[in-house]
Design a protein around this motif. Structure first.
Motif, PDB file in Angstrom:
ATOM      1  N   PRO A  39       0.955  -1.291   0.084  1.00  0.00           N
ATOM      2  CA  PRO A  39      -0.110   0.200   0.431  1.00  0.00           C
ATOM      3  C   PRO A  39       1.201   1.674   0.130  1.00  0.00           C
ATOM      4  O   PRO A  39       0.490   2.202  -0.686  1.00  0.00           O
ATOM      5  N   ILE A  40       1.558   1.678   0.686  1.00  0.00           N
ATOM      6  CA  ILE A  40       3.058   2.160   1.069  1.00  0.00           C
ATOM      7  C   ILE A  40       3.396   2.654  -0.849  1.00  0.00           C
ATOM      8  O   ILE A  40       3.243   3.872  -0.899  1.00  0.00           O
ATOM      9  N   TYR A  41       3.907   1.740  -1.496  1.00  0.00           N
ATOM     10  CA  TYR A  41       4.319   2.099  -3.036  1.00  0.00           C
ATOM     11  C   TYR A  41       2.730   2.196  -3.915  1.00  0.00           C
ATOM     12  O   TYR A  41       3.040   3.010  -4.810  1.00  0.00           O
ATOM     13  N   GLN A  42       2.393   1.818  -3.489  1.00  0.00           N
ATOM     14  CA  GLN A  42       1.243   2.681  -4.148  1.00  0.00           C
ATOM     15  C   GLN A  42       0.961   3.795  -4.672  1.00  0.00           C
ATOM     16  O   GLN A  42       0.767   4.469  -4.930  1.00  0.00           O
ATOM     17  N   VAL A  43       1.231   4.490  -2.687  1.00  0.00           N
ATOM     18  CA  VAL A  43       0.610   5.404  -2.166  1.00  0.00           C
ATOM     19  C   VAL A  43       1.918   6.939  -3.664  1.00  0.00           C
ATOM     20  O   VAL A  43       1.591   7.712  -4.029  1.00  0.00           O
ATOM     21  N   PHE A  47       0.249   3.080  -8.106  1.00  0.00           N
ATOM     22  CA  PHE A  47       0.109   2.093  -8.940  1.00  0.00           C
ATOM     23  C   PHE A  47      -1.470   1.853  -8.569  1.00  0.00           C
ATOM     24  O   PHE A  47      -1.179   1.583  -7.849  1.00  0.00           O
ATOM     25  N   GLY A  48      -1.247   0.864  -9.375  1.00  0.00           N
ATOM     26  CA  GLY A  48      -2.966  -0.294  -8.938  1.00  0.00           C
ATOM     27  C   GLY A  48      -1.977  -1.268  -8.833  1.00  0.00           C
ATOM     28  O   GLY A  48      -0.999  -1.904  -8.819  1.00  0.00           O
ATOM     29  N   ALA A  49      -3.352  -2.530  -8.616  1.00  0.00           N
ATOM     30  CA  ALA A  49      -3.293  -3.521  -7.629  1.00  0.00           C
ATOM     31  C   ALA A  49      -2.217  -4.683  -8.503  1.00  0.00           C
ATOM     32  O   ALA A  49      -1.544  -5.695  -8.954  1.00  0.00           O
ATOM     33  N   PHE A  50      -2.748  -4.091 -10.127  1.00  0.00           N
ATOM     34  CA  PHE A  50      -2.541  -5.077 -11.246  1.00  0.00           C
ATOM     35  C   PHE A  50      -0.595  -5.398 -10.803  1.00  0.00           C
ATOM     36  O   PHE A  50       0.180  -5.639 -11.020  1.00  0.00           O
ATOM     37  N   PRO A 101      13.753   2.445  -3.902  1.00  0.00           N
ATOM     38  CA  PRO A 101      12.657   2.463  -3.401  1.00  0.00           C
ATOM     39  C   PRO A 101      11.250   3.089  -4.128  1.00  0.00           C
ATOM     40  O   PRO A 101      10.457   2.779  -4.465  1.00  0.00           O
ATOM     41  N   GLN A 102      11.973   3.155  -5.838  1.00  0.00           N
ATOM     42  CA  GLN A 102      10.385   3.501  -6.705  1.00  0.00           C
ATOM     43  C   GLN A 102      10.828   2.207  -7.269  1.00  0.00           C
ATOM     44  O   GLN A 102      11.103   1.551  -7.811  1.00  0.00           O
ATOM     45  N   LEU A 103       9.017   2.585  -8.593  1.00  0.00           N
ATOM     46  CA  LEU A 103       9.299   0.976  -8.820  1.00  0.00           C
ATOM     47  C   LEU A 103       9.955   0.877  -9.477  1.00  0.00           C
ATOM     48  O   LEU A 103      11.145  -0.821  -9.710  1.00  0.00           O
TER      49      LEU A 103
END
Length: 402
Positions: A39-43, A47-50, A101-103
């Motif tokens: 969830p932290i990475y999402q925020v 990006f979403g669940a996929f 810590p980025q994608l």
């Protein structure tokens, strides 16, 4: 060999046994540490669940590739010579994840994690068996197999719990857990370095073991067991990739510690049920796992219609416990089916299939929920996995009895 020398040799192998078990547990815990952090990475990266599922799945791809290409090498080059690179790769992964810590850094770090897990899992399982046989040559393989399984699944359980606690109460939530796990792996690398080798590499080089060799008449039993492992790991992949997001989205719970509980309970139940049934016959273990597995999945689907944390955790416990028993039964079957000189290679093939099960169904599920509602999608997912597991388990029984 004098009595004193024999005692020292025995003690060295026993100490090495526990060093390797601890290293196995720690690396597997590191593998699931990002679960409550999704969830932290999402925020932060929007990006979403996929995308979360893909970030999880690249670890699975790294692990499967490592199992397939490198998992058999310890039969030839020695167990310790593969465990040490596994830990070194895990340390490199922790450094990348903590520093970037980025994608893009997340994806690179997770691929490295998968390679480390692939090197460790099949090698550590047979290394523990080898070390224990040096200590207790007349004993069966039940105890080291149990320790290997508990180290594997216990580590997968501890990772989300530790990372969730650190994310909730420690500074730098997406970095702290990686730094701590990386430091632990550095210490364990030094400890495993002092452990004895159990493979005669000169002899293995003269008579190179076949990468994949099963005993006569056991090929069907092995493939049935591997299929059981595929479905067992599919549930673990679901809770590892999307468990925290489901808890946060469906229950509205924002605690990172609680977000990791579903995954923790799933893996912890896997380890606990195996400990509880460690003396049970393998057919009994398979039968109980085959019953628990679909019940847990049905409750998982129900928890989306009746959102409650207790129900999510009970569902995770039953599904994870059933998956753990299926996994244990399948591993025992795979080990028994393997030619002794090819155990690492056979287990590597088993884990390739199991880890594909951990990643592929979760990716499919995340794709489905992009176009259909979550609740009916979960019902379909639970039904497919339950039917598949029951069929695979029944085939495994038939193959072992023919």
């Amino acid at each position: 060999m004098s009595t004193t020398t024999a005692v020292r040799t025995t003690n060295r192998h026993l100490t090495g046994f526990w060093f390797v078990a601890t290293a196995f547990l720690t690396l597997m815990a590191f593998g699931t540490a990002p679960t409550p952090l999704w969830p932290i990475y999402q925020v932060t990266d929007h990006f979403g669940a996929f995308t979360v599922t893909i970030a999880f799945a690249v670890m699975v791809i790294g692990a499967a590739s490592s199992f397939r290409l490198l998992g058999h090498l310890s039969d030839r080059f020695g167990r310790r010579r593969i465990i040490l690179p596994a830990l070194a790769t895990g340390i490199a992964s922790a450094a990348v994840l903590a520093a970037w810590p980025q994608l893009p850094g997340l994806l690179i770090g997770r691929i490295l994690t998968g390679v480390a897990v692939g090197l460790m899992a099949s090698t550590a399982t047979v290394y523990l068996t080898d070390l224990y046989r040096e200590v207790r040559p007349d004993a069966g393989s039940g105890f080291p197999a149990l320790v290997a399984t508990v180290s594997n699944l216990g580590g997968l359980a501890i990772g989300p719990l530790v990372a969730g606690a650190l994310a909730q109460w420690a500074p730098a939530p997406v970095r702290t857990s990686y730094v701590i796990f990386g430091g632990l792996m550095v210490v364990l690398l030094l400890l495993v370095l002092s452990s004895p080798e159990t493979v005669d590499t000169a002899l293995a080089d003269q008579d190179r073991p076949v990468r994949f060799a099963v005993r006569a008449g056991q090929r069907g039993a092995f493939w049935s067991a591997a299929t059981v492992g595929f479905f067992a790991f599919a549930v673990m992949g679901l809770f590892s990739s999307l468990g925290a997001i489901i808890v946060r989205g469906q229950l509205g719970i924002t605690s990172y510690f609680v977000a990791g509980l579903a995954s923790f309970v799933c893996f912890a139940a896997s380890a606990v049920t195996q400990l509880a049934l460690r003396r049970a016959a393998n057919p009994t273990v398979l039968l109980i796992g085959t019953v628990m597995f679909p019940v847990g999945l049905a409750l998982t689907a129900l928890s989306l219609y009746r959102p409650a944390l207790w129900l999510v955790l009970v569902a995770a416990g039953l599904a994870g416990g059933g998956a753990g028993l299926l996994f244990k039964s399948a591993v025992v079957t795979a080990v028994v089916a393997a030619e002794p000189a090819s155990r690492a290679g056979v287990l590597a093939t088993y884990f390739v299939i199991a880890y594909v099960g951990m990643g592929l169904p979760s990716i499919a599920f995340s794709l489905v929920i992009r176009h259909f509602a979550l609740r009916p999608s979960m019902i379909g997912f639970a039904a497919v996995l339950s039917i598949g597991a029951v069929i695979a388990a029944s085939q495994s029984v038939k193959k072992k009895t023919t």
